[in-house]
Write an enzyme that holds these catalytic residues in place. Sequence first.
Site, PDB file in Angstrom:
ATOM      1  CG  ASP A  21      -7.283   5.678  -9.624  1.00 46.15           C
ATOM      2  OD1 ASP A  21      -8.218   5.825 -10.448  1.00 46.15           O
ATOM      3  OD2 ASP A  21      -6.724   6.631  -9.058  1.00 46.15           O
ATOM      4  CD  GLU A  36      -2.588   1.630   0.232  1.00 49.17           C
ATOM      5  OE1 GLU A  36      -2.430   2.755  -0.282  1.00 49.17           O
ATOM      6  OE2 GLU A  36      -3.389   0.779  -0.209  1.00 49.17           O
TER       7      GLU A  36
END
Length: 219
Positions: free
Chosen positions: A126, A76
């Site tokens: 995304d 992340e």
Amino acid sequence: MLVNPEIQEKLWKFTTKTSYQSDYLLQPNERGKKIDLKKSFPDSIQQFVLELGSGWGEVAIELAKNDHQTGYLLMEKKVNRIIHTEKQRKTLGLENIRYMTVNFQWFFDELLEKEIFDKIIINFPDPWPKKKHRKNRLMQSYMLQQIYTLLKPGGELFFATDYGPYARKTISLFRKFPNFIWKEKEFEFERPGFPISFFEAEKRNEGKRIYYLKRTKPI
């Protein structure tokens, strides 16, 4: 893919810098030197799962607390999300979670051993909906090759998105990369028995259709 060595080196220095320090953070120090996952987790760990873009960690935490013999590596880029996940891990006393903040679109295949993961999870990356930005999407042909290399024979890739065009593009990429196989259906609208993140629950409540893809590396 990045081809300019000078740019790659600058990005490498940028991506390995983090103000966050933890015994559970696997921080690479040298390009070309792979991380030994087996030495980074307790000896009791029997298999490994990689989550690319773990967000606030809800999915990994839920999986990890129900399977203590599996090591979960969470990649992340946003450190505040890693810190949030670490608080949950510490509260639950889980020893089978580790983190990396490396930008996996650039470097993760350089740092990890081949055929080390039993599962790789990609939840709601995304979508980059604008045409001019689509080159920034995580799911590209070279990424599928990298994922394929990191999975063990029989290993599984799980992908989810609520953005229809991204789902269709990803299905198209898989069709052009026949090394992965699918069983029964190319995609589903449900994924029973799999943890649901806050983001996914939010999308469900909005009435969004979610596309789930599962692919397997042949034995």
